[in-house]
Design a protein around this motif. Structure first.
Motif, PDB file in Angstrom:
ATOM      1  N   LYS A 143      11.623  -6.799  16.538  1.00 19.94           N
ATOM      2  CA  LYS A 143      11.382  -5.964  15.540  1.00 19.94           C
ATOM      3  C   LYS A 143      12.573  -5.922  14.765  1.00 19.94           C
ATOM      4  O   LYS A 143      12.585  -5.872  13.605  1.00 19.94           O
ATOM      5  N   GLN A 200       9.195   1.683  14.404  1.00 17.47           N
ATOM      6  CA  GLN A 200       9.120   0.200  15.287  1.00 17.47           C
ATOM      7  C   GLN A 200       8.505   0.527  16.449  1.00 17.47           C
ATOM      8  O   GLN A 200       7.457  -0.208  16.752  1.00 17.47           O
ATOM      9  N   ALA A 212       5.458  -9.609  16.848  1.00 16.63           N
ATOM     10  CA  ALA A 212       6.097  -8.589  16.290  1.00 16.63           C
ATOM     11  C   ALA A 212       7.164  -8.665  15.256  1.00 16.63           C
ATOM     12  O   ALA A 212       7.441  -7.793  14.557  1.00 16.63           O
TER      13      ALA A 212
END
Length: 280
Positions: A129, A152, A191
């Motif tokens: 992330k 996140q 991600a």
């Protein structure tokens, strides 16, 4: 073809006297699953490395979502150029680094699993992330980015649930069975919020059941995440079952392109890679 996501134009990658990729041209449309196959040493991973900015091509260009992101012409010394910086100084070279390519919307896995061995499943995915984070050193130091961090972590929780790894989120990545480690590596790539997902031999080392599960999984994530998928694979059952189109490399050269049915019946491909039947 649907809206073009990736175009590789006349790409050549030469290492001294060895030409690993020789004048490669290919296109991938939005939402497609496209496979790149060929014998070991055919130049498949080298092609991936050119597309993702790991290698600066000796010649050729890469287009992503209609924008030229990588380019090199054999004019003088090869130089690194970050997109937008000194654009007029070396017009023959455009070479963003892999992190910049990731931010543009590509993510990849590797032939050999590359997980953070001492980190949990959750943290392996959370790390990815970072490329979408808007915080800087100052905001991170004084914890001014708490809301972003919380968002996140929520995203990672949801992603692990989607890919079937929520129950093992607190386990060390290397404690997982091999098939789940492969799935975790794909989850980490997801991600990064890619538009184009590149998978380098995702079924390598898997048993038949794991391979069948992976085949279904790739189709599922393509639909759930609205992805375009570009994969290298040696498991022909997986390739033929899931691919919309297939490109075939042999000694760095593109020798065929077409649907799975066309590739299966292409004599040049059979001779070079798929093998000839015993009674032929």
């Amino acid at each position: 073809m649907k809206n073009q996501v990736l175009k590789v134009e006349n790409a050549t990658m030469q290492f001294g006297g060895v030409v690993a990729v020789d004048n490669l041209n290919l296109e991938i449309g939005e939402g497609e699953i496209v496979a790149l196959i060929g014998p070991n040493g055919a130049g498949k991973t080298t092609a991936f490395n050119v597309v993702t900015g790991v290698y600066q091509p000796t010649n050729g260009a890469v287009w992503f979502q209609g924008e030229k992101i990588i380019e090199n012409h054999p004019q003088g010394q090869m130089r690194k150029l970050y997109k937008g910086q000194h654009a007029g100084e070396y017009p023959h070279v455009l070479a963003p680094t892999p992190d910049r390519v990731t931010k543009l919307g590509m993510a990849r896995t590797f032939q050999n699993i590359r997980l953070w061995k001492s980190q949990t499943v959750f943290d392996n995915v959370l790390i990815a992330k970072h490329c979408r984070s808007t915080s800087n050193v100052l905001s991170a130091t004084f914890r001014l980015n708490r809301r972003e961090e919380a968002a996140q972590r929520e995203d990672v929780e949801a992603l692990l649930e989607t890919v079937g790894l929520a129950e093992v989120k607190n386990e060390l990545a290397t404690s997982l069975p091999y098939g789940k480690q492969r799935r975790l590596e794909i989850a980490r790539a997801l991600a990064a919020e890619p538009k184009l997902l590149l998978l380098d031999e995702p079924a390598a080392g898997m048993n038949p059941q794991e391979t069948d599960e992976l085949t279904a999984f790739i189709g599922e994530i393509r639909d759930k995440f609205h992805l375009t998928v570009f994969l290298i694979e040696h498991h022909m059952n997986l390739v033929m079952h899931i691919s919309d189109r297939i490109y075939v490399l042999d000694f760095g050269k593109l020798i065929a392109e077409g649907t799975p049915a066309e590739i299966q019946n292409n004599k040049r491909v059979i001779d070079a890679y798929l093998g000839v039947a015993e009674d032929a």
